[in-house]
Design an enzyme around this catalytic site. Structure first.
Site, short mmCIF file in Angstrom:
data_model
loop_
_atom_site.label_atom_id
_atom_site.label_comp_id
_atom_site.label_asym_id
_atom_site.label_seq_id
_atom_site.Cartn_x
_atom_site.Cartn_y
_atom_site.Cartn_z
N ILE A 291 2.25 -3.94 24.50
CA ILE A 291 2.83 -2.72 25.04
C ILE A 291 2.36 -2.49 26.47
CG2 ILE A 291 0.98 -1.25 24.15
CD1 ILE A 291 4.73 -0.37 24.45
N GLU A 292 1.16 -3.01 26.79
CA GLU A 292 0.63 -2.85 28.14
C GLU A 292 1.34 -3.74 29.16
OE1 GLU A 292 -2.61 -1.93 25.15
OE2 GLU A 292 -1.16 -3.56 25.46
N SER B 116 -3.94 1.27 22.57
CA SER B 116 -2.59 0.88 23.00
C SER B 116 -1.59 2.01 22.80
CB SER B 116 -2.13 -0.37 22.23
OG SER B 116 -2.97 -1.47 22.52
N ASP C 16 5.90 -5.66 19.49
CA ASP C 16 4.80 -6.36 18.81
C ASP C 16 4.59 -7.71 19.47
OD1 ASP C 16 3.05 -7.64 16.81
OD2 ASP C 16 3.63 -5.97 15.54
N HIS D 170 -5.37 0.03 1.46
CA HIS D 170 -5.86 -1.24 2.01
C HIS D 170 -6.97 -1.00 3.03
CE1 HIS D 170 -3.28 -0.24 5.44
NE2 HIS D 170 -3.86 -1.21 6.12
N GLY E 190 3.43 -1.71 17.85
CA GLY E 190 2.91 -2.62 16.81
C GLY E 190 3.80 -2.57 15.59
N ASP F 47 0.87 -1.18 0.00
CA ASP F 47 0.00 0.00 0.00
C ASP F 47 0.91 1.23 0.00
OD1 ASP F 47 -1.69 2.10 0.52
OD2 ASP F 47 -2.88 1.05 2.02
#
Length: 533
Positions: free
Chosen positions: A332-333, A362, A304, A481, A282, A255
């Site tokens: 990440i938490e 997040s 991630d 996308h 992420g 993309d």
């Protein structure tokens, strides 16, 4: 500025019907037919076969009060009325008998040899056949027990006084048949009306259930962390597993609008990244982390939870960036970063309808916990826009299709199809209004609670046609996308160029699955909730 398009998904069900054909074959394994079985292939025995068929259709019914044999139930009841002066229909009505009461009465009469006079003179409060023992048939295969009680009471014309001749009897028989046909038609009509009411009630119940789900407190998201942060790892496994497949990363990398926008922003603004500590939430294949490193960041941390992180580690090493890019597997938490604060947070968190998948939750968690004073989140601003579309071909294909499916009415399917938002690319020439921004998001300031919102909108119509769908953000530009999120209207709204279409949109998380959304439109005296999941 990031412009996103959203698209819901429609599920179409196909019903495959398999018809099995069975052939029953009668054979004589001893080489010939039995002595008592006629040879059906022998034309000389055709009369014998017809005689057997005729005899099979003869029903012998014994009178309740004497030994008289009749050829049908109605004929027996007629006989009881004429010869014994007992109107069984009146007896049924007098004692308000249901099907079981009628069966018990017939068996009681046959068992106790009750006379017609004693039956007719029974007081209303006295029913001697109350006991369940009279549920046992007194006469095996008693045809009187097989009479439909409702038809018996509605078609009372089958019981008349003494016959005054063949013509009168034929007339009464014809009238009785007509009455029974009319009664059957009335019952069918009542059944159809009841079914229609049931379908309407079911639709109302579904709307009520949606409202309960929307407003339900399922004990999640009430804390400061938010609903997504409070998800257990096993509850969130499906989401992260979907990003373990390579095809989704290939689609995102190809993309160009998406990927080159991030690249150009970082490469064209090196002063923003020079000697900064960057957190990539992420990170996926690590593409944004490597862009940041090339743009001058002194340290980049990519996080991630999906299995793609292991390929990302190989990719980073292959490009000799392992001295500046550190990758960590986990949510990440839940992970612990090697630094207390970061200067920049980058993330490609956007989903369909911008907010689908709730990954922004997040990013905001990371912002509140790790972003240093004066730092920034990128992308920093996003908007969701709404426009009206007039596409009769798409409406015919998705909605009107159910009105006539190979000659069968399936309109009830619309109530299942319409609430499913559709994710697809729209043709720019189907737009019939100017876009209207329904929500703007400042990623450096927005709070979690603001990601659920309600907004009034006004769409200025530019073309006279039928408005068939609603969607968010830009089909006029190069497709991405993200595509567009389409909300199909069950009934198109006629609009004229120059007029304004007013409405209200409400966006809320699904409390049971905070990564999915419920989107409700109040538009033109219509309220419809769509799911994006």
């Amino acid at each position: 500025m990031q412009c996103l398009t959203l698209t819901p998904t429609m599920i179409i069900m196909y019903l495959s019907v398999l018809t099995d054909t069975f052939a029953d074959t009668m054979t004589d394994h001893d080489g010939g037919a039995g002595d008592d079985v006629p040879d059906l292939s022998d034309s000389d025995n055709e009369e014998q076969w017809q005689w057997m068929e005729a005899n099979d259709n003869i029903v012998q019914v014994t009178c309740l009060f004497c030994d008289k044999m009749s050829n049908s139930g109605p004929e027996t009841l007629q006989h009881c009325l004429v010869e014994h002066q007992v109107d069984l229909v009146e007896v049924v009505k007098k004692h308000k008998l249901d099907d079981y009461g009628y069966i018990k009465m017939i068996n009681y009469i046959r068992t106790e040899k009750c006379s017609g006079q004693s039956l007719s003179t029974l007081p209303e409060c006295s029913i001697p056949w109350e006991s369940d023992e009279y549920m046992r048939p007194a006469l095996q295969d008693d045809p009187l027990l097989q009479i439909d009680l409702e038809e018996l009471c509605e078609g009372k014309g089958i019981l008349a006084g003494p016959s005054t001749g063949g013509q009168c009897e034929a007339s009464r028989s014809s009238d009785a048949l007509l009455q029974r046909a009319q009664a059957a038609e009335e019952r069918a009509q009542r059944t159809e009306e009841a079914l229609a009411r049931a379908m309407d009630d079911l639709h109302k119940l579904k709307l009520l259930a949606q409202g309960l789900v929307l407003n339900a407190d399922v004990g999640r998201g009430t804390g400061s962390l938010g609903a997504v942060a409070e998800l257990r790892e096993d509850e969130d496994e499906a989401y992260f597993s979907s990003y373990g497949h390579y095809s989704i990363h290939e689609e995102m990398l190809k993309d160009k609008v998406r990927t080159e926008s991030y690249r150009d922003f970082m490469y064209l603004n090196p002063e923003v990244f020079k000697d900064k500590v960057v957190l990539d939430v992420g990170c996926g294949t690590g593409i944004l982390s490597m862009f940041a490193a090339r743009a001058g960041a002194k340290m980049v941390i990519g996080v991630d939870q999906s299995e793609i992180i292991y390929q990302a580690m190989d990719i980073v090493r292959s490009n000799q960036l392992q001295d500046r890019v550190t990758l960590i597997k986990g949510r990440i938490e839940e992970v612990k970063l090697p630094v207390e604060k970061v200067d920049i947070i980058i993330s490609e968190w956007m989903g369909y309808f911008l907010l689908f998948e709730s990954m922004l939750d997040s990013v905001l968690y990371a912002r509140d916990l790790y972003l240093a004073e004066g730092g920034s989140v990128y992308p920093d601003r996003c908007t969701i826009s709404l426009a009206a579309v007039g596409d009769t071909e798409k409406h015919q294909d998705r909605i009107a299709f159910w009105d006539d499916v190979y000659g069968f009415k399936m309109a009830c399917m619309k109530r299942a199809v319409v609430p499913e938002a559709v994710v697809q690319v729209l043709k720019p020439d189907t737009l019939i209004s100017q876009p209207a921004v329904i929500q703007g998001i400042d990623c450096n300031a927005v709070s979690l609670s603001e990601l659920e919102f309600a907004s009034d909108f006004c769409l200025k119509i530019t073309d006279s046609t039928d408005c068939t769908v609603m969607f968010s953000t830009g089909p006029q530009v190069t497709k991405t996308h993200w595509k567009q999120t389409v909300f199909l209207l069950e009934n198109p709204i006629p609009v004229q160029a120059g007029e304004e279409l007013h409405g209200r949109i409400t966006v809320r998380k699904n409390k049971k699955d905070p990564r999915s959304l419920f989107i409700t439109f109040d538009l033109h005296d219509m309220k419809q909730t769509y799911s994006l999941q």
